[in-house]
Design a protein around this motif. Structure first.
Motif, PDB file in Angstrom:
ATOM      1  N   GLU A 277       0.832  -1.322   0.021  1.00 26.64           N
ATOM      2  CA  GLU A 277       0.042  -0.085  -0.022  1.00 26.64           C
ATOM      3  C   GLU A 277       0.922   1.126   0.059  1.00 26.64           C
ATOM      4  O   GLU A 277       0.654   2.154  -0.727  1.00 26.64           O
ATOM      5  CB  GLU A 277      -0.839  -0.057   1.249  1.00 26.64           C
ATOM      6  N   LEU A 278       1.973   1.341   0.780  1.00 29.01           N
ATOM      7  CA  LEU A 278       2.912   2.401   0.966  1.00 29.01           C
ATOM      8  C   LEU A 278       3.485   2.833  -0.469  1.00 29.01           C
ATOM      9  O   LEU A 278       3.705   3.689  -0.830  1.00 29.01           O
ATOM     10  CB  LEU A 278       3.605   2.188   2.063  1.00 29.01           C
ATOM     11  N   ILE A 279       4.191   1.619  -1.118  1.00 27.74           N
ATOM     12  CA  ILE A 279       5.243   1.977  -2.188  1.00 27.74           C
ATOM     13  C   ILE A 279       4.196   1.961  -3.521  1.00 27.74           C
ATOM     14  O   ILE A 279       4.737   2.596  -4.564  1.00 27.74           O
ATOM     15  CB  ILE A 279       6.113   0.720  -2.269  1.00 27.74           C
ATOM     16  N   GLY A 280       3.028   1.279  -3.487  1.00 27.33           N
ATOM     17  CA  GLY A 280       2.302   1.456  -4.822  1.00 27.33           C
ATOM     18  C   GLY A 280       2.862   0.363  -5.844  1.00 27.33           C
ATOM     19  O   GLY A 280       3.773   0.136  -5.668  1.00 27.33           O
ATOM     20  N   ASP A 281       2.044   0.607  -6.995  1.00 25.41           N
ATOM     21  CA  ASP A 281       2.812  -0.292  -8.210  1.00 25.41           C
ATOM     22  C   ASP A 281       3.975   0.365  -8.684  1.00 25.41           C
ATOM     23  O   ASP A 281       4.485  -0.278  -9.761  1.00 25.41           O
ATOM     24  CB  ASP A 281       1.555  -0.813  -9.029  1.00 25.41           C
ATOM     25  N   THR A 282       4.275   1.585  -8.470  1.00 21.94           N
ATOM     26  CA  THR A 282       5.600   2.263  -8.983  1.00 21.94           C
ATOM     27  C   THR A 282       6.608   1.659  -8.120  1.00 21.94           C
ATOM     28  O   THR A 282       7.862   2.090  -8.623  1.00 21.94           O
ATOM     29  CB  THR A 282       5.413   3.681  -9.023  1.00 21.94           C
ATOM     30  N   GLY A 283       6.379   1.289  -7.038  1.00 20.32           N
ATOM     31  CA  GLY A 283       7.614   0.817  -6.006  1.00 20.32           C
ATOM     32  C   GLY A 283       8.104  -0.689  -6.314  1.00 20.32           C
ATOM     33  O   GLY A 283       7.417  -1.402  -7.420  1.00 20.32           O
ATOM     34  N   LEU A 284       9.063  -1.219  -5.304  1.00 18.88           N
ATOM     35  CA  LEU A 284       9.301  -2.667  -5.688  1.00 18.88           C
ATOM     36  C   LEU A 284       9.553  -3.108  -4.280  1.00 18.88           C
ATOM     37  O   LEU A 284      10.059  -2.653  -3.460  1.00 18.88           O
ATOM     38  CB  LEU A 284      10.700  -2.504  -6.443  1.00 18.88           C
TER      39      LEU A 284
END
Length: 157
Positions: free
Chosen positions: A49-56
């Motif tokens: 939830e924090l990093i979102g789908d742009t994170g890893l």
């Protein structure tokens, strides 16, 4: 007993600088801890939830049972090495379980859009925004910044 909720961990992660687009390598052994409301599921989903789908989100999913018996000190008697070698099922990205941080990594491997690299012993699981080349690791680059951990070379500006 003190309890820790999703909101507690969310704040801990924010305090650590984790945000939308962050790249996180998670090694979570929670066997010694109690009071985590939602256990490893809560931990994984809070990070997603924090990093979102742009994170890893990445986790090591090592499978030592795929090693040659000569590498497993005192695990199999020498006289049985040939028989063990002939009967090992071999590595499979879906079926071979992770043997480290088992609760967390084996749950993570069941999540939608989580992919595991092909290394028979030192595989990693990835969710989010990553270069799919990390899934096809040369056996000699499994634990290098050119292979499975190449995403750690990228600078966050």
């Amino acid at each position: 007993m003190e309890i820790y909720t999703k909101e507690d961990f969310k704040q801990i992660f924010i305090d650590l600088g984790i945000q939308k687009g962050s790249k996180v390598l998670l090694e979570a052994d929670l066997d010694r801890y109690s009071g985590l409301v939602g256990n490893v599921q809560m931990l994984i989903e809070t990070l997603q939830e924090l990093i979102g789908d742009t994170g890893l989100l990445c986790m090591p999913c090592f499978s030592y049972s795929c090693l040659d018996p000569a590498c497993l000190e005192n695990y199999y008697p020498y006289e049985k090495w040939k028989e063990v070698r002939e009967n090992l099922p071999g590595f499979h990205v879906i079926f071979t379980p992770s043997e480290i941080y088992k609760d967390c990594t084996n749950l993570f491997l069941r999540y939608k859009d989580v992919y595991r690299s092909n290394h028979p012993v030192y595989s990693f699981a990835y969710w989010g925004n990553f270069d799919e080349d990390v899934l096809k690791v040369d056996v000699n680059d499994a634990l290098s910044f050119h292979g499975s951990l190449s995403f750690l070379n990228e600078r966050h500006i």
